[in-house]
Scaffold this active site. Structure first.
Site, short mmCIF file in Angstrom:
data_model
loop_
_atom_site.label_atom_id
_atom_site.label_comp_id
_atom_site.label_asym_id
_atom_site.label_seq_id
_atom_site.Cartn_x
_atom_site.Cartn_y
_atom_site.Cartn_z
N HIS A 333 -9.07 4.56 5.08
CA HIS A 333 -7.61 4.55 5.03
C HIS A 333 -7.11 3.36 4.21
CE1 HIS A 333 -3.44 4.59 6.63
NE2 HIS A 333 -3.59 3.27 6.60
N GLU A 334 -7.65 2.16 4.50
CA GLU A 334 -7.20 0.95 3.79
C GLU A 334 -7.53 1.03 2.30
OE1 GLU A 334 -5.32 -1.34 5.02
OE2 GLU A 334 -5.38 -0.45 7.01
#
EC number: 3.4.24.84
Length: 473
Positions: A333-334
């Site tokens: 996600h990051e």
């Protein structure tokens, strides 16, 4: 109402400016209070796990998170009210011009006259930040040692807290005072186009601070160690390589010594990217899990002894953080933020806003009535102009911008989740979001208006719903 508005327009320009600033400040405060009351009503009335949450949250965790958020809401109300009253009293009783005159006296004692405006400005900043730190200290102490302690998040001792606060104040001054002096000097000598030079200076400073923060500033407060060689590190490197993320190092920060909240982030420019994982994010690495097992007298075993379902459940419930697969999903996600250009877009938006603000500052700085409105009748210090214009005059614009950035942030979060899904991490991200919500006692039910105005991340249920269709992939 109309009579009061007519009376306002009959005032002098200075009084109208001052009145408008106070009126807007209290309007924003009342709006925030209204939103908080709506959300607080949710905390009070939603006492049972909703049906749609039955599969992802147990009743004990739900109740703990509800009580935690209620306590935070109460604290936020009183601290917000104090802050608003304090700010109003400072304005009404001339606190800003008084502090400016006081800083002038201190400069006079040291042999610096009124012509040393930048020196006086630095003394003013030092006194203002010291005042802010002292008045905010009781609230910070209460939040840390009452609310966070009560709900099991605080890991600090009072001595550690005070040492940390003093260190933060000193480091802040070491950055704030030199940067401010150079900015004021640039504005003084920049001529008609000083706003361009001032903007370029702040751009360079922000890039330098982002570059050196994790290597030189953050280690002053927390211990950073390289992630040990092993399966997790190898898988992080493989995932980074698969999307061409120029990863150079992976660190674990000892966040558990101050709080059990968890996080992860990356930093660095160009081909020198680093990933930082909080130890509280890693189930196998978190010292809190070891402490909990030692306190309970229970250790997971593979020898067949003490492996009853009851003991297994208790140990499982005490586990904090995510498994390796879930950590990878969170990092997916990051890294999605990086791959999709969210970081660059945020920098561009920030710098466009900064340039606009400096340009408008250049237009307004010559307006004497702005200074007179705040009690400066005989002088127009540049630092005071920055304070008045950026903090007070730009307040309506800042509120609108903040809301727009919140909406944009939620959009970016959905996109980053979708990116992790494309990496095949939907199932693990789904479970990681649930675990992180549980570990941080996030309350999964929210008022729609409060959520729309405040949440930079989408509510948990919305994120899970977006992942649900693919979590079996």
């Amino acid at each position: 109402m109309w009579a009061s508005l007519d009376a306002m327009w009959e005032m002098s320009a200075e009084k109208r400016i001052f009145g408008a600033v106070l009126l807007f400040s209290w309007t924003v405060y009342l709006w925030e209070t209204f939103l908080s009351r709506r959300q607080r009503r949710i905390y009070k009335t939603t006492t049972h796990v909703p049906l749609e949450l039955g599969q992802i949250m147990d009743s004990e965790t739900f109740e703990n998170s509800r009580l935690y958020q209620l306590d935070k809401s109460t604290f936020s109300f009183w601290s917000g009210l104090y802050s608003e009253i304090e700010g109003t009293l400072i304005l009404l009783f001339g606190g800003i011009p008084y502090l400016w005159r006081l800083s002038g006296r201190f400069c006079g004692y040291a042999g610096f006259g009124p012509e040393y405006e930048i020196t006086q400005s630095l003394v003013f900043l030092l006194l203002a930040t010291l005042f802010s730190a002292l008045t905010g200290l009781p609230w910070s102490l209460y939040n840390t040692f009452v609310i966070e302690e009560k709900h099991g998040f605080n890991q600090q001792t009072l001595g550690f807290f005070m040492k940390d606060a003093i260190k933060k104040f000193i480091v802040t001054q070491c950055i704030l005072l030199p940067v401010s002096s150079l900015l004021l000097y640039i504005i003084k000598i920049g001529g008609d186009y000083f706003f361009i030079y001032a903007w370029l200076f702040t751009l360079v400073v922000s890039l330098v601070l982002v570059t050196i923060y994790a290597d030189y500033i953050a280690p002053l407060f927390d211990k950073f160690t390289p992630l040990p060689e092993g399966k997790l590190k190898q898988e992080i490197e493989v995932m980074a390589k698969s999307i061409d993320f120029p990863l150079t190092k992976v660190y674990v920060v000892e966040g558990s010594k101050r709080s059990s909240h968890s996080n992860a982030y990356f930093y660095g420019f160009f081909k020198n990217k680093r990933i930082v994982l909080f130890d509280t994010l890693l189930e196998e690495y978190s010292v809190l899990n070891k402490d909990n097992q030692e306190e309970s007298g229970m250790e997971p075993r593979n020898d067949g002894e003490g492996d009853s379902e009851e003991i297994k459940a208790k140990v499982k419930n005490k586990k904090q953080g995510c498994k390796n697969e879930e950590v990878l999903a969170v990092l997916g996600h990051e890294l999605g933020h990086w791959k999709l250009g969210h970081t660059v877009k945020n920098i561009i938006i920030s710098q466009m806003n900064s340039f606009l603000c400096f340009f408008l500052f250049a237009v307004l700085i010559g307006r004497k009535e702005l200074f007179v409105a705040f009690g400066f009748y005989d002088s127009q210090p540049t630092l005071i102009g920055l304070l008045i214009i950026f903090q007070f005059i730009f307040s309506p614009y800042n509120e609108v911008l903040s809301f727009c950035l919140t909406v944009l942030s939620r959009r970016f979060e959905f996109q980053a989740d979708a990116f992790a899904k494309k990496l095949g991490k939907a199932k693990d991200l789904y479970s990681a979001l649930i675990k992180l919500n549980k570990d941080n006692l996030g309350f999964p039910v929210s008022d729609w208006l409060f959520s729309m105005w405040h949440y930079s991340h989408p509510p948990l249920l919305e994120r899970l719903q977006a992942l649900k269709n693919s979590k079996q992939d």
